[in-house]
Design an enzyme around this catalytic site. Structure first.
Site, PDB file in Angstrom:
ATOM      1  N   GLY A  31       0.802  -1.215   0.000  1.00  0.00           N
ATOM      2  CA  GLY A  31       0.000   0.000   0.000  1.00  0.00           C
ATOM      3  C   GLY A  31       0.837   1.268   0.000  1.00  0.00           C
ATOM      4  CG  LEU A  33      -1.215   1.943  -3.873  1.00  0.00           C
ATOM      5  CD1 LEU A  33      -2.455   1.744  -4.735  1.00  0.00           C
ATOM      6  CD2 LEU A  33      -0.322   0.717  -3.899  1.00  0.00           C
ATOM      7  N   GLY A  36       5.273   3.976  -8.989  1.00  0.00           N
ATOM      8  CA  GLY A  36       5.956   2.692  -9.172  1.00  0.00           C
ATOM      9  C   GLY A  36       4.968   1.538  -9.104  1.00  0.00           C
ATOM     10  CG  HIS A  37       3.068   0.631  -5.358  1.00  0.00           C
ATOM     11  ND1 HIS A  37       3.300   1.756  -4.608  1.00  0.00           N
ATOM     12  CD2 HIS A  37       3.644  -0.395  -4.688  1.00  0.00           C
ATOM     13  CE1 HIS A  37       3.969   1.420  -3.508  1.00  0.00           C
ATOM     14  NE2 HIS A  37       4.208   0.131  -3.537  1.00  0.00           N
ATOM     15  CD  GLN A  61       7.498  -7.625   3.670  1.00  0.00           C
ATOM     16  OE1 GLN A  61       6.711  -8.476   3.256  1.00  0.00           O
ATOM     17  NE2 GLN A  61       7.960  -6.688   2.877  1.00  0.00           N
TER      18      GLN A  61
END
Lengths: 284, 284
Positions: A31, A33, A36-37, A61
């Site tokens: 999220g 965003l 790039g996304h 992660q």
């Protein structure tokens, strides 16, 4: 566009798509965003009939001293951007749905996860491969699209897909940059104005390296040294690593060869930025 | 019955079955089939339209000093038995096809893989979960059938399927025993005649434990002690472990409760036999 939060819902919705012979494309994200996304959405759209974006800030992660709690989130904005870009489904699950207690299973990629970003983030890639495998099993995409910005992540996921025989085509889409060259990242919002002003040096240093190679430089040690020197001309930079490695094994190379790329991680204040560039393309 | 050795072949053949709306059932084995394996075929047949048996002696689940090289193999016999029992496809790949170099990815199940058999076989379950996930991704079954004889394996696989969201129904089929009670195992052929004669004491000791519980015994320590004493009445037995644990977490229990079972591993000579029995069923 539909927002799905439950795993069962996803299965039901996408089984329909699948039975109609439609190809499913997945864009996994955390999220917040940026362009790039959204460029990954375009790539997914070109390669699939139904585009699913997952938005999930994956706790496994993040290390204990990392930025999980303060990782930027803005679902309303993400929803709007995804809808405008033509996403068909957002999968937006809760942590408890993805990691029900007791949870035991992780996917490890051995030494690939221990180099580059894995040195300072020892559990990061274990978390990435685990959540991506879960998303693959939940969404069962034909195609999944990842960004080249997270080069080590993309390489590790390709290896996982090959090693575990996931029937999924992995596409890696190019880095999208700000006008001054800074690679787009959700973490760029952390940068103080002075840090933000200095950070584009990272990309300039990488472009210099490409130019040096074009002019005949092949010594990886000298290239890395020059990149370090250039980055350190900005007083707020603290280098985590500058590594010249092979794009399949992630092992360090001494002489530039097809598949060699540079990966760097640099701190500005508490913000850790990563970037990379290919020094010599593979020929196919 | 068709024998498939290539991953691509499997995908092509089973995609057809899948597109015809047929349910696929998988029975993963290491071959050297006995009635235990064949009973799994029956279970798969009852729960699926197409039955696939994999036969693969998986190197990654054997430790360096274990019996990989001498593990019994007889494909011609396996083929005949599988055909007679109504298997539709045998998947019989080579090691190089399943683990192409370089290979990096493994699935770990943390502490579940470190107890019981995991104590003496530290990499065993990592190998099992990895190969099973690979088979799941290659064959994409709706149902997979495992034997209760390998109780820890079945529990770990159930947990992996839940944790990684594999869209697969796991069925665990009961232990098949020789007339004298010895649990069927491909490794029984290793037993010298005297060892073979003494080994049924394992099952007798487990049945005794069930009887004790039926008569009101609930103290796990005392039950385990009695099992050890009974097994050691056979002079060739060397106990690896006798553990009384929970059938979901594999953690030791002190007082018998729903879900409690006994798992044992006993050496006769160099041959390590395992067996287990439920002390109190869960109520659903």
């Amino acid at each position: 566009m539909q927002i799905l939060t439950k795993i069962d819902e996803v299965r039901r919705e996408l089984d329909k798509a699948c039975q109609n012979g439609k190809k499913i494309g997945l864009v996994p994200t955390m999220g917040y965003l940026h362009e790039g996304h959204l460029s990954l959405v375009d790539t997914a759209r070109q390669n699939a009939d139904v585009v699913v974006m997952s938005i999930f800030v994956n706790p496994t992660q993040f290390g204990p001293n990392e930025d999980l709690a303060r990782y930027p989130r803005d679902f309303a904005r993400d929803e709007k951007l995804a809808r405008e870009r033509g996403v068909d489904y957002i999968f937006y699950p809760e942590v408890a749905a993805m990691y029900p207690e007791p949870y035991f299973t992780y996917i490890v990629t051995e030494q690939m996860a221990k180099v580059l970003c894995g040195v300072s983030r020892p559990i990061h890639f274990r978390g990435v491969t685990t959540i991506v495998a879960k998303l693959f099993n939940i969404i069962q995409p034909d195609v999944a699209v990842f960004g080249q910005k997270d080069a080590q992540q993309a390489i590790i996921i390709r290896q996982m897909v090959r090693d575990l025989n996931f029937p999924i085509n992995i596409i890696v889409a190019p880095i999208v940059r700000e006008p001054d060259g800074l690679a787009m990242s959700s973490r760029n919002v952390y940068l103080a104005p002075e840090e933000r002003q200095q950070a584009p040096v990272i990309h300039r240093a990488l472009v210099e390296a490409v130019r040096a190679v074009a002019q005949g430089q092949t010594n990886a040690g000298e290239i890395a040294e020059q990149i370090r020197r250039t980055i350190l001309t900005t007083p707020l930079a603290r280098i985590d690593y500058v590594e010249i490695v092979d794009d399949r094994t992630l092992l360090p190379v001494k002489i530039v060869a097809p598949g060699t790329f540079v990966a760097v991680a640099v701190y500005y204040g508490k913000t850790r930025l990563i970037d990379n560039i290919s020094l010599k393309e593979r020929e196919f």
